[in-house]
Design an enzyme around this catalytic site. Structure first.
Site, PDB file in Angstrom:
ATOM      1  N   ARG A   1      25.694  56.443  -8.911  1.00 30.12           N
ATOM      2  CA  ARG A   1      26.873  56.863  -9.654  1.00 30.12           C
ATOM      3  C   ARG A   1      27.404  55.678 -10.464  1.00 30.12           C
ATOM      4  O   ARG A   1      27.471  54.549  -9.973  1.00 30.12           O
ATOM      5  CB  ARG A   1      27.975  57.372  -8.713  1.00 30.12           C
ATOM      6  CG  ARG A   1      27.693  58.734  -8.091  1.00 30.12           C
ATOM      7  CD  ARG A   1      27.795  59.848  -9.128  1.00 30.12           C
ATOM      8  NE  ARG A   1      27.574  61.178  -8.564  1.00 30.12           N
ATOM      9  CZ  ARG A   1      26.427  61.820  -8.592  1.00 30.12           C
ATOM     10  NH1 ARG A   1      25.352  61.244  -9.119  1.00 30.12           N
ATOM     11  NH2 ARG A   1      26.319  63.035  -8.088  1.00 30.12           N
TER      12      ARG A   1
ATOM     13  N   HIS B   1      20.996  59.520 -16.911  1.00 32.45           N
ATOM     14  CA  HIS B   1      21.293  60.207 -15.653  1.00 32.45           C
ATOM     15  C   HIS B   1      20.323  61.371 -15.418  1.00 32.45           C
ATOM     16  O   HIS B   1      20.727  62.532 -15.298  1.00 32.45           O
ATOM     17  CB  HIS B   1      22.740  60.695 -15.606  1.00 32.45           C
ATOM     18  CG  HIS B   1      23.251  60.808 -14.201  1.00 32.45           C
ATOM     19  ND1 HIS B   1      24.575  60.627 -13.870  1.00 32.45           N
ATOM     20  CD2 HIS B   1      22.616  61.073 -13.020  1.00 32.45           C
ATOM     21  CE1 HIS B   1      24.733  60.785 -12.563  1.00 32.45           C
ATOM     22  NE2 HIS B   1      23.552  61.061 -12.036  1.00 32.45           N
TER      23      HIS B   1
ATOM     24  N   GLU C   1      30.091  59.406 -18.884  1.00 30.36           N
ATOM     25  CA  GLU C   1      28.932  60.284 -19.064  1.00 30.36           C
ATOM     26  C   GLU C   1      29.389  61.633 -19.591  1.00 30.36           C
ATOM     27  O   GLU C   1      30.380  62.173 -19.087  1.00 30.36           O
ATOM     28  CB  GLU C   1      28.197  60.467 -17.729  1.00 30.36           C
ATOM     29  CG  GLU C   1      27.562  59.202 -17.194  1.00 30.36           C
ATOM     30  CD  GLU C   1      26.760  59.447 -15.914  1.00 30.36           C
ATOM     31  OE1 GLU C   1      26.651  60.619 -15.498  1.00 30.36           O
ATOM     32  OE2 GLU C   1      26.248  58.477 -15.347  1.00 30.36           O
TER      33      GLU C   1
END
Length: 319
Positions: free
Chosen positions: A239, A286, A268
């Site tokens: 994360r 990601h 993000e």
């Protein structure tokens, strides 16, 4: 007897959608964009369950406005920091996730980032791709060797353990920090550090695999990055909130860190544009779990949880 109605806001794998349509009345959001708060609230009056991704935010304010018809949120993700779990439980809404099934895919990507940062992959690719490769020297693109190096894993859940297994194939010495020490059968030959600070000082590479919680936000700050040996490399496929991005950038610019591999960012989508100027930072958007096999497994796990719930059973991954 009519089938339960479920909402799928993102484009899940074809196999997942086929199975969902076989067993449920399915409403799919056509444009594959994150479900907004207004859409989540509106759909809650039309469906019995949802399969959201990490992109759908179930804040306390959103949860307070959900229609009583909605009974289960079967997340297509392992992380649940996009869900206010106490608020959902207080409304009697079941919440599940998809653990275990994405460990290997995410560890693969973390290892790719580590290798790419160590062997200067971004810089090398740019030189060849641009046509600038016109000479060779023993000093050309010299990187950091992974084989036989010391790897520190922060968080030895499923992904961390998968990373450790892959590291042993490179003859790496594995160190780890975890909230609790693993049983010997899971620990293998890994060296446990009760304090993350002790681990950071003892390794050549650090790979983060812990969840984002109040205790881990900004885990890798300036003080902890400074504990890493000069020339070491930081990898984050967990994360973005685990890393103080300003501190990481400063450590890259000073040369304290030889590089970094990042699959997640504080912001993000988008990432951190300040990282783009540094070819020793390898970045991905990601996509740690983005393989065909894993996307199918995640979708099927979410559906397994829905199936159990609507049969009146406790879902396997009930949170």
């Amino acid at each position: 007897m009519s089938k339960p109605v479920i909402w799928i806001p993102r484009r899940l794998s074809p196999a997942t959608l086929d199975r969902a349509r076989r067993d449920y009345e399915v409403i799919v959001k056509p444009d594959d964009t994150p479900g907004t708060a207004a859409e989540i609230i509106d759909m809650s009056a039309r469906v019995d369950g949802m399969i959201p991704c990490h992109s759908e935010q179930f804040s306390a304010d959103v949860v307070a406005q959900l229609d009583p018809r909605l009974r289960i949120v079967a997340n297509h993700s392992v992380g649940t920091d996009h869900c206010d779990l106490p608020a959902l439980r207080a409304r009697g809404i079941a919440v599940t996730n998809t653990p275990d099934v994405l460990a290997d895919a995410t560890a693969e990507l973390a290892f790719m980032l580590m290798l790419g940062a160590a062997r200067r992959a971004v810089e090398g690719d740019r030189i060849v791709r641009s046509g600038a490769w016109d000479s060779w020297s023993p000093a050309f693109l010299v990187g950091k060797q992974v084989t036989g190096a010391r790897l520190g894993i922060v968080g030895m859940g499923g992904v961390g353990r998968a990373m450790a297994r892959k590291a042993r194939g490179f003859d790496m010495q594995v160190h780890y920090h975890n909230r609790n020490r693993l049983p010997p059968a899971q620990e293998g030959a890994a060296i446990y550090h009760q304090r993350v600070e002790d681990l950071l000082a003892a390794v050549d590479f650090v790979s983060l695999h812990c969840p984002a919680t109040p205790d881990t936000l900004g885990l890798m700050n300036a003080e902890r990055i400074a504990l890493m040996p000069r020339g070491s490399i930081l990898v984050n496929a967990a994360r973005g909130a685990l890393v103080d991005e300003g501190a990481l950038l400063a450590a890259i610019e000073s040369g304290h860190l030889a590089g970094a591999g990042l699959d997640c960012f504080v912001t993000e989508p988008g990432g951190n544009p300040d990282f783009a100027a540094h070819e020793n930072i390898v970045m991905m958007p990601h996509v740690g779990s983005a393989t065909v096999a894993t996307r199918d497994a995640m979708g099927f796990r979410a559906l397994d949880n829905l199936d159990a719930f609507f049969r009146g059973e406790a879902p396997r991954d009930l949170l």
